[in-house]
Design a protein around this motif. Structure first.
Motif, short mmCIF file in Angstrom:
data_model
loop_
_atom_site.label_atom_id
_atom_site.label_comp_id
_atom_site.label_asym_id
_atom_site.label_seq_id
_atom_site.Cartn_x
_atom_site.Cartn_y
_atom_site.Cartn_z
N THR A 24 0.84 -1.20 0.00
CA THR A 24 0.00 0.00 0.00
C THR A 24 0.87 1.25 0.00
O THR A 24 2.00 1.23 0.49
CB THR A 24 -0.94 0.01 1.22
OG1 THR A 24 -1.77 1.16 1.17
CG2 THR A 24 -0.16 0.01 2.53
N ARG A 38 -5.09 4.60 1.12
CA ARG A 38 -6.37 3.89 1.17
C ARG A 38 -6.54 3.21 2.54
O ARG A 38 -6.71 1.99 2.62
CB ARG A 38 -6.44 2.84 0.07
CG ARG A 38 -6.40 3.40 -1.34
CD ARG A 38 -6.15 2.30 -2.35
NE ARG A 38 -6.22 2.78 -3.73
CZ ARG A 38 -5.71 2.13 -4.77
NH1 ARG A 38 -5.10 0.96 -4.59
NH2 ARG A 38 -5.82 2.62 -5.99
N GLU A 41 -9.80 1.13 2.99
CA GLU A 41 -9.83 -0.06 2.14
C GLU A 41 -8.88 -1.14 2.66
O GLU A 41 -9.21 -2.34 2.62
CB GLU A 41 -9.46 0.31 0.71
CG GLU A 41 -10.51 1.14 -0.01
CD GLU A 41 -10.35 2.64 0.21
OE1 GLU A 41 -9.65 3.02 1.17
OE2 GLU A 41 -10.91 3.43 -0.58
N VAL A 42 -7.71 -0.73 3.14
CA VAL A 42 -6.76 -1.72 3.68
C VAL A 42 -7.35 -2.38 4.92
O VAL A 42 -7.25 -3.61 5.10
CB VAL A 42 -5.41 -1.05 4.00
CG1 VAL A 42 -4.48 -2.03 4.73
CG2 VAL A 42 -4.74 -0.56 2.71
N LEU A 48 -9.89 -4.88 3.76
CA LEU A 48 -9.23 -6.05 3.18
C LEU A 48 -8.68 -6.97 4.26
O LEU A 48 -8.88 -8.19 4.23
CB LEU A 48 -8.10 -5.60 2.25
CG LEU A 48 -7.20 -6.72 1.71
CD1 LEU A 48 -7.98 -7.71 0.88
CD2 LEU A 48 -6.04 -6.13 0.92
N ASP A 94 -4.38 -6.68 -3.96
CA ASP A 94 -4.41 -5.22 -4.07
C ASP A 94 -4.97 -4.62 -2.79
O ASP A 94 -5.89 -5.18 -2.17
CB ASP A 94 -5.28 -4.79 -5.25
CG ASP A 94 -4.48 -4.65 -6.53
OD1 ASP A 94 -3.28 -4.98 -6.53
OD2 ASP A 94 -5.06 -4.22 -7.56
N ASP A 95 -4.46 -3.46 -2.42
CA ASP A 95 -4.87 -2.88 -1.13
C ASP A 95 -6.28 -2.34 -1.14
O ASP A 95 -6.83 -2.03 -0.07
CB ASP A 95 -3.87 -1.80 -0.68
CG ASP A 95 -3.86 -0.57 -1.58
OD1 ASP A 95 -4.39 -0.64 -2.70
OD2 ASP A 95 -3.30 0.46 -1.15
N ASP A 96 -6.91 -2.21 -2.32
CA ASP A 96 -8.31 -1.81 -2.36
C ASP A 96 -9.23 -2.96 -2.77
O ASP A 96 -10.37 -2.74 -3.19
CB ASP A 96 -8.52 -0.61 -3.29
CG ASP A 96 -8.00 -0.85 -4.69
OD1 ASP A 96 -7.26 -1.83 -4.91
OD2 ASP A 96 -8.32 -0.04 -5.59
N ASP A 121 -16.35 -6.05 -9.69
CA ASP A 121 -16.71 -4.90 -8.87
C ASP A 121 -17.83 -5.27 -7.91
O ASP A 121 -18.27 -6.43 -7.83
CB ASP A 121 -17.07 -3.69 -9.73
CG ASP A 121 -18.29 -3.93 -10.63
OD1 ASP A 121 -19.09 -4.84 -10.33
OD2 ASP A 121 -18.44 -3.20 -11.62
N HIS A 168 -13.23 -5.66 -6.34
CA HIS A 168 -12.31 -4.55 -6.60
C HIS A 168 -13.07 -3.47 -7.35
O HIS A 168 -13.84 -3.77 -8.27
CB HIS A 168 -11.13 -5.05 -7.44
CG HIS A 168 -10.02 -4.07 -7.59
ND1 HIS A 168 -10.07 -3.02 -8.49
CD2 HIS A 168 -8.81 -3.98 -6.97
CE1 HIS A 168 -8.94 -2.33 -8.41
NE2 HIS A 168 -8.17 -2.88 -7.50
N THR A 177 -11.97 0.22 -12.44
CA THR A 177 -10.97 1.26 -12.69
C THR A 177 -10.49 1.18 -14.13
O THR A 177 -10.76 0.21 -14.84
CB THR A 177 -9.76 1.10 -11.76
OG1 THR A 177 -9.19 -0.22 -11.95
CG2 THR A 177 -10.14 1.27 -10.31
#
Length: 300
Positions: A15, A19, A22-23, A26, A97-99, A130, A209, A212
């Motif tokens: 990260t 975020r 979000e982290v 997760l 991924d951290d998000d 998503d 996720h 994006t």
């Protein structure tokens, strides 16, 4: 088949500190897994990290790494892998991924079972969708409008959520840190395939996720082009290099609507030709044929 209880899993998250919510979400989803990871490594890529143990109840041993500078996604992941290698008690590393978010509680257990069932399985790619359950086509590791729910052996994997066998990494090496961002997954996948390891796309392993676009990164066009040139200079047999680059130049001209983006892309292309690409270790022709049989020859 490997003994299930003997196969140890770690989770690694990189990260940039932008975020935090979000982290936390997760890591909470990791804590809810019905198979606890042996270790969790969280890398602050050029940023400080909070003491997650004060806010969250996390399973396994938690290690925080704070890097002085942002090494990019592959560079940050390499730092996590190096620390896990020092511990020496992990067989599979799940990188997220951290998000992202693990919606289901059985993801790590399913990952363990897949690796235990196939000793030549080197990489497992997750399905990315998503919050509405939609998977972008660019996240499906097959050519064309492929069904995101169709699993099987493939030629690449998604950087957002995947598992890597540490024995494979010991043989082929870690992420290409100099790439910083873009095409690092392909470099790793091609090395794995050339060494005889299998890559499995497992859509039952879901990482939620946000939707994006890669072009959201300011450096996207330049680095995307530079790294593509580096990739083929490092990994493809000489006759395939101009074919690959010509196909992608044409696709870029057709797809890119931004004149500034095109200028940046061609600038990165020239940079990739001029700058050292790193060690050249081209894949064997039998690997080219294997990738083609799997549906994606390494010129597309």
């Amino acid at each position: 088949m490997q003994d299930l209880d003997a196969l140890r899993i770690a989770v690694a998250v990189v990260t940039m500190g932008n975020r935090p919510a979000e982290v936390d979400a997760l890591l909470e989803s990791v804590a809810k897994q019905d198979l606890a990871p042996t270790r969790i490594v969280i890398v602050g890529n050029g940023c400080p990290l909070p003491d997650f143990a004060e806010r969250l109840t996390l399973p396994g041993e938690v290690t925080l790494l704070e890097l002085d500078e942002n090494l990019g996604c592959p560079g940050g992941r390499n730092q996590a892998l190096a620390r896990l290698r020092e511990f020496g008690d992990v067989d599979v590393v799940v990188e997220l991924d951290d998000d992202g978010l693990l919606v289901d509680a059985d993801v790590l257990r399913r990952v363990r079972d897949l690796f235990a069932a196939d000793p030549k399985l080197g990489i497992v790619g997750f399905r990315i969708a998503d919050e509405h359950g939609e998977t972008q086509q660019r996240h499906v590791p097959r050519v064309g409008a492929s069904d995101p729910m169709r699993g099987g052996y493939v030629t690449g994997f998604l950087g957002g959520g995947h598992g890597l066998r540490t024995a494979m990494l010991d043989e082929i090496g870690d992420w290409p840190a100099e790439f910083f961002f873009a095409h690092e997954e392909t470099d790793l996948a091609w090395r794995a395939a050339d060494a005889g390891w299998r890559i499995l796309y497992a859509p039952e392993l879901l990482l939620q996720h946000p939707k994006t676009s890669p072009a959201r990164h300011a450096i996207y066009y330049r680095v995307n082009a530079r790294n593509r040139v580096w990739l083929v200079r490092r990994r493809l047999p000489l006759p395939l290099i101009p074919v690959h680059l010509a196909i992608w130049m044409l696709l870029t001209l057709v797809r890119t609507r931004s004149s500034a983006g095109l200028r940046a892309w061609f600038g990165g292309f020239v940079e990739g030709l001029r700058e050292p690409a790193g060690e050249r270790r081209p894949m064997r022709w039998r690997t080219v044929w294997r990738l083609a049989r799997l549906g994606r020859p390494p010129v597309i």
